[in-house]
Design a protein around this motif. Structure first.
Motif, short mmCIF file in Angstrom:
data_model
loop_
_atom_site.label_atom_id
_atom_site.label_comp_id
_atom_site.label_asym_id
_atom_site.label_seq_id
_atom_site.Cartn_x
_atom_site.Cartn_y
_atom_site.Cartn_z
N UNK A 18 -20.67 -21.66 -18.57
CA UNK A 18 -21.81 -20.94 -19.11
C UNK A 18 -21.51 -19.45 -19.21
N UNK A 19 -22.20 -18.79 -20.13
CA UNK A 19 -22.30 -17.34 -20.08
C UNK A 19 -23.41 -16.94 -19.11
N UNK A 47 -26.68 -31.07 -15.65
CA UNK A 47 -26.56 -29.99 -16.62
C UNK A 47 -25.30 -29.17 -16.35
N UNK A 48 -25.01 -28.91 -15.06
CA UNK A 48 -23.79 -28.20 -14.67
C UNK A 48 -23.41 -28.59 -13.26
N UNK A 99 -18.40 -26.57 -15.36
CA UNK A 99 -18.05 -26.56 -13.95
C UNK A 99 -17.90 -25.09 -13.57
N UNK A 100 -18.87 -24.58 -12.80
CA UNK A 100 -18.93 -23.16 -12.47
C UNK A 100 -18.38 -22.95 -11.05
N UNK A 101 -17.27 -22.20 -10.92
CA UNK A 101 -16.56 -22.16 -9.64
C UNK A 101 -16.90 -20.92 -8.80
N UNK A 132 -10.30 -19.78 -15.89
CA UNK A 132 -11.75 -19.69 -16.03
C UNK A 132 -12.14 -18.42 -16.78
N UNK A 133 -13.22 -18.52 -17.55
CA UNK A 133 -13.82 -17.35 -18.20
C UNK A 133 -15.31 -17.37 -17.86
N UNK A 134 -15.66 -16.68 -16.78
CA UNK A 134 -17.03 -16.68 -16.28
C UNK A 134 -17.73 -15.40 -16.74
#
Length: 535
Positions: free
Chosen positions: A67-68, A214-215, A251-253, A276-278
């Motif tokens: 996600x952004x 959702x995530x 997948x948000x780390x 990753x690009x968070x």
């Protein structure tokens, strides 16, 4: 999301998307579609770019999503290769295959200091998406077959959705030849896992996909590449396993101590930062880029932090305590203050790796640095929930608020009910470290509950270079529920926004044991978090 869920035919839809983009000889050009899509859109539709030598062309590998900062309108599509490619791009369309735009992917890379291998990653940042909407996308570069999947954006505002969380996974793959004990000879030694993985590392991924959240929040120690013979292959195996889910949902780390790889950047996190690009965050430099961030999904603000900055334990390939020089702490306080002041945000959730609480003996233990630096902020700004890993088991705390005036700053339990919890009274900490590592800690619980707290470290050991931890033991009246019977699993969180302004909102939490191949699940416990809505 799957084709079965949405009632569309993925094969026909992707053929239409390819045709609209002019790839593969389906249609001549879709310039009118592409040329009006704005700054992110390619000026003309790409024509067919099949390589005359597909053997020499790297495929799209490790496709995954992030996600952004606004999960209702921003998504990043990412993949990686072992050589640079041309025209990395993402075709974005509707589920029926109608092309909306083509987005250029930006290249980043790192050179693995152990092998000298250069890894290239490609990130296509997509904005102006519709909230709570399903999309079809295809990732490609010159000469490569596009890889297709779907994603759904978050709802905007108060809405129901589910997310999941675990940490400490590893990979289910084998990476090195078995080294027999001294004096033992084996003619053909078998391959074994060299990054603390187990077959369960694949089962947990499929367990998440059974629930189709959702995530997914990944609470650090992703693949343990820092201890592997071949760090690049280990990351490859990690993405091969998890792209089955991460290509369909973000997948948000958070970064754990095993993301610290010696020589990969000044503080060891360059591989993690490349894959990753968070969302971007204030106070970061090229060295600390991506190590802390936040995003909003519905009425939930998720804040991901990197605990090696404050933890005393020497747990990575290098000792980097204090690496942000206070920048992460300053950002965190501002972020928590803003989130708790935002009347569109009901829930504030922190994702991190090392823990403030644990009742496992002879394992990592809790870390005083987290209690000193982060827990007072969690108290001050009313954080509802903290999800973490590091300890390879499942347990949760009572809601905690305040600390005893002792050497370990023992957290104070604000209430003791275990089925329905009012998070305005305190923060619930959940240790969810059963993602798949072969070294579980659920058989090591103190009985009755106690906690070993790392209060400092000693001088580096000349033999290992590691700083030994100094432990102080405490009683653990804050301990609520522990799972001694099963090693592997994850938690699912279903947000119910409620129906009345100023009324109550809840999160139903279910911790599921993963008990077999194909992600077989057995619920261990269910409880409810509750708080007033902020409107």
């Amino acid at each position: 999301m799957t084709a079965q869920d949405t009632g569309f035919n993925l094969e026909l839809s992707r053929r239409k998307l390819l045709a609209a983009a002019g790839i593969g000889g389906g249609a001549v050009v879709a310039a009118s579609l592409i040329g009006t899509a704005g700054a992110q859109t390619a000026p003309t539709a790409p024509t067919s770019r099949r390589s005359p030598d597909p053997v020499a062309t790297p495929p799209v590998a490790g496709l995954h999503l992030q996600f952004g900062s606004d999960a209702s309108s921003e998504m990043v599509v990412s993949w990686h290769t072992l050589q640079p490619v041309r025209s990395a791009r993402v075709m974005l369309g509707r589920l029926d295959g109608e092309l909306e735009r083509v987005i250029e992917a930006k290249e980043t890379s790192y050179t693995d200091a152990k092998s000298g291998q250069v890894v290239y990653a490609y990130h296509a940042k997509i904005d102006r998406l519709r909230a709570d909407a399903a999309y079809l996308y295809g990732a490609s570069h010159d000469g490569a077959e596009p890889e297709f999947s779907t994603f759904r954006t978050s709802p905007r505002g108060r809405a129901q959705f589910t997310f999941t969380s675990f940490g400490d996974q590893g990979t289910p793959t084998l990476g090195k030849k078995y080294l027999p004990p001294e004096g033992v000879t084996i003619a053909n030694p078998p391959y074994v896992n060299d990054n603390l993985g187990s077959p369960a590392a694949g089962d947990t991924t499929l367990g998440v996909e059974r629930l189709q959240p959702l995530f997914h929040l990944f609470n650090g120690d992703l693949c343990y590449a820092n201890i592997a013979n071949d760090r690049v292959r280990t990351w490859w195996d990690f993405w091969e396993n998890n792209s089955r889910s991460a290509r369909k949902r973000p997948w948000m780390p958070s970064a754990g101590n095993h993301e610290n790889e010696l020589g990969n950047g000044p503080i060891g996190y360059q591989a993690y930062q490349t894959y990753f690009s968070v969302p971007e965050s204030a106070g970061q430099t090229d060295v600390t880029r991506g190590l802390w961030y936040a995003f909003t999904a519905g009425s939930v603000r998720v804040i991901s932090i990197a605990n090696d900055d404050v933890a005393y334990q020497d747990g990575g390939n290098s000792y980097v305590r204090g690496y942000s020089s206070g920048a992460q702490k300053a950002w965190l306080e501002k972020e928590l203050s803003a989130a708790r002041s935002d009347h569109d945000v009901d829930w504030v959730i922190v994702c991190m790796h090392q823990v403030a609480v644990s009742t496992a003996d002879k394992f990592n233990g809790a870390d005083l640095g987290i209690r000193e630096e982060w827990v007072p902020f969690f108290d001050k700004y009313g954080v509802d929930l903290v999800v973490c890993g590091h300890e390879h088991h499942y347990e949760r705390s009572h809601p905690i608020r305040g600390q005893e005036s002792n050497a370990t700053l023992t957290p104070v339990a604000a209430a003791t009910a275990t089925d329905a919890i009012d998070t305005t009274k305190g923060t619930v900490h959940m240790v969810i470290g059963g993602g798949g590592t072969s070294v579980p800690s659920n058989a090591l619980f103190f009985d009755p509950p106690q906690c070993r707290v790392i209060t400092s470290v000693g001088a580096p050991d000349p033999a290992t270079g590691k700083r030994p931890p100094v432990y102080v033991k405490e009683q653990a009246p804050w301990s609520a529920v522990r799972n001694a019977a099963h090693s592997y699993g994850f938690a699912a969180f279903t947000v119910d926004p409620g129906s009345d302004p100023g009324g109550f909102t809840t999160i139903k939490v279910t911790y599921c044991d993963v008990v077999g191949p194909n992600g077989q699940l057995a619920p261990f416990e269910t409880f409810t978090l509750r708080r007033p809505r902020r409107d």
